[in-house]
Each structure stands twice: as structure tokens, then as C-alpha cells.
Scaffold this motif. Structure first.
Motif, short mmCIF file in Angstrom:
data_model
loop_
_atom_site.label_atom_id
_atom_site.label_comp_id
_atom_site.label_asym_id
_atom_site.label_seq_id
_atom_site.Cartn_x
_atom_site.Cartn_y
_atom_site.Cartn_z
N ALA A 78 -60.95 67.88 -117.12
CA ALA A 78 -60.60 69.08 -117.62
C ALA A 78 -61.21 70.19 -116.79
O ALA A 78 -60.57 71.28 -116.65
N LEU A 79 -62.49 70.17 -116.18
CA LEU A 79 -62.82 71.14 -115.33
C LEU A 79 -61.67 71.22 -114.16
O LEU A 79 -61.54 72.41 -113.69
N ALA A 80 -61.48 70.03 -113.66
CA ALA A 80 -60.61 70.32 -112.32
C ALA A 80 -59.34 70.60 -112.81
O ALA A 80 -58.72 71.62 -112.16
N ASP A 81 -58.80 70.61 -113.99
CA ASP A 81 -57.69 71.02 -114.63
C ASP A 81 -57.77 72.67 -114.58
O ASP A 81 -56.72 73.36 -114.13
N ALA A 82 -58.92 73.13 -115.13
CA ALA A 82 -58.96 74.40 -115.02
C ALA A 82 -59.26 75.21 -113.69
O ALA A 82 -58.73 76.05 -113.37
N GLU A 83 -59.88 74.30 -112.63
CA GLU A 83 -59.93 74.90 -111.44
C GLU A 83 -58.50 74.81 -110.74
O GLU A 83 -57.96 75.87 -109.86
N CYS A 84 -57.70 73.87 -111.02
CA CYS A 84 -56.37 73.75 -110.28
C CYS A 84 -55.53 75.12 -110.97
O CYS A 84 -54.88 75.64 -110.19
N ALA A 85 -55.55 75.40 -112.43
CA ALA A 85 -55.06 76.50 -112.85
C ALA A 85 -55.38 77.99 -112.09
O ALA A 85 -54.65 78.65 -111.72
N ARG A 86 -56.61 78.00 -111.93
CA ARG A 86 -57.17 79.23 -111.43
C ARG A 86 -56.65 79.14 -109.89
O ARG A 86 -56.37 80.22 -109.44
N HIS A 87 -56.75 78.26 -109.15
CA HIS A 87 -56.29 78.24 -107.75
C HIS A 87 -54.71 78.50 -107.72
O HIS A 87 -54.32 79.22 -106.70
#
Length: 190
Positions: A78-87
Motif C-alpha cells: 500500500a505504501l508502494a502504491d501511494a509512492e507510485c501514484a505520487r511519482h
């Protein structure tokens, strides 16, 4: 040494482990999974590497907010998904186009580990880690990221309104008791 999610979470929280050691254990357990997930999501290995690095930084900074250590893998994704969305949002804002994924080799994973962990523990990147941890501070009560811009992030009202309602009810009951005690009103029939 294979560690359970609960043990990994304890290592990340513990002062008995250096940041490098705790993050190394976390990367060894989930780094490749996170990286492959990010490559599938983003289609760009270089950005996926940055996302994994930032995910590990966020995990180390906010591990205390994860209420269910047995859900560590789910939390990391979930953290990685949030970071992917930000990037992705940054790339769209700058209109960058990402090249497609390249073939993977075993040596690339070892190099990825070194690059990610160097970014996580290098003293000269302390300010960057503070920035990443701060910008990723939109977590729910279980410690999972709240999608930005969805209107679902808890604002001050989400915590104040229930408290104000309860306080208002208590004041109304107190006012009724005072009116009744003063003899100005007939006793309620409850």
C-alpha cells in the motif's frame, strides 16, 4: 534468517537494530516483491527503484503507526502504491514518458539492494529522508496510506465533529439537570 512480518516490524521499531540492518532485513524479505510490483505499475525500472527506496524510507519512519504487524507485506504494498501514484502524478505534471520494462537479471537485484539501502541510510541524504517521511504522513488509524485528492483523507473535522457532538449532548443534559434541580421545571419521567 527468515523473519515473520511481526519480527520484521519489531526490528524496524527497535533501537537494537541499526537503520541499515533493519532496512536490509526488510529489503531482503520484500525488496524484490516491491520492485517487481512497482515495475508492473509504472513500467519504468529507474522510477520503480526510487519508489522502492522511498517506500522503505516511509516504512522505517512510520512503522510505529502500523497497528497490525502481521499485515506488514500488505502495508508495504500500500505504501508502494501511494509512492507510485505520487511519482506518476509528478511524471504527468512534467509530461515525462517512461520507457518500458527491461529484462531482469539476478545481478540487477543485488545492485538494486545496494542502491536502495544506500539511499535509506546515507548520512548525506538525511534531509531527503525527512522530506519523504513528512510528505508520506497521510496515514489512516491502522497506519495505511490514505489516497491523496480523493476527499477521504481525514481532516480536522473528521476528529472534531464527533467530539463536538458529544460535548454538545453532555452540555444539554447538564442544562436539563440544572433546570430540574433549580425547581424551574417538572422532573422528567425517565
Amino acid at each position: 534468517m527468515i523473519m515473520t512480518d511481526r519480527e520484521l516490524a519489531r526490528a524496524l521499531r527497535s533501537n537494537g537494530f541499526t537503520a541499515a540492518h533493519a532496512c536490509g532485513l526488510l529489503f531482503d524479505a520484500y525488496g524484490v516483491t516491491l520492485y517487481q510490483h512497482c515495475v508492473r505499475t509504472l513500467g519504468d525500472r529507474a522510477v520503480a527503484q526510487s519508489v522502492v527506496r522511498d517506500t522503505v524510507i516511509v516504512a522505517r519512519a512510520h512503522i510505529g503507526r502500523l497497528t497490525a504487524p502481521d499485515r506488514l507485506k500488505e502495508w508495504l504494498l500500500a505504501l508502494a502504491d501511494a509512492e507510485c501514484a505520487r511519482h506518476t502524478a509528478v511524471a504527468e505534471a512534467t509530461r515525462e514518458t517512461a520507457p518500458g520494462p527491461e529484462p531482469e537479471t539476478t545481478g540487477q537485484h543485488a545492485a538494486l539492494r545496494v542502491r536502495v539501502l544506500s539511499g535509506v541510510v546515507a548520512p548525506e541524504l538525511a534531509d531527503y529522508r525527512k522530506h519523504v517521511a513528512h510528505r508520506a504522513d497521510h496515514l489512516d488509524r491502522a497506519g495505511f496510506p490514505v489516497p491523496m485528492g480523493t476527499g477521504s483523507e481525514p481532516g480536522a473535522g473528521a476528529y472534531l465533529i464527533p467530539g463536538l457532538f458529544i460535548t454538545g449532548c453532555a452540555v444539554a443534559v447538564l442544562a436539563l439537570v440544572l433546570v430540574w434541580a433549580s425547581g424551574s421545571a417538572p422532573a422528567p419521567g425517565w
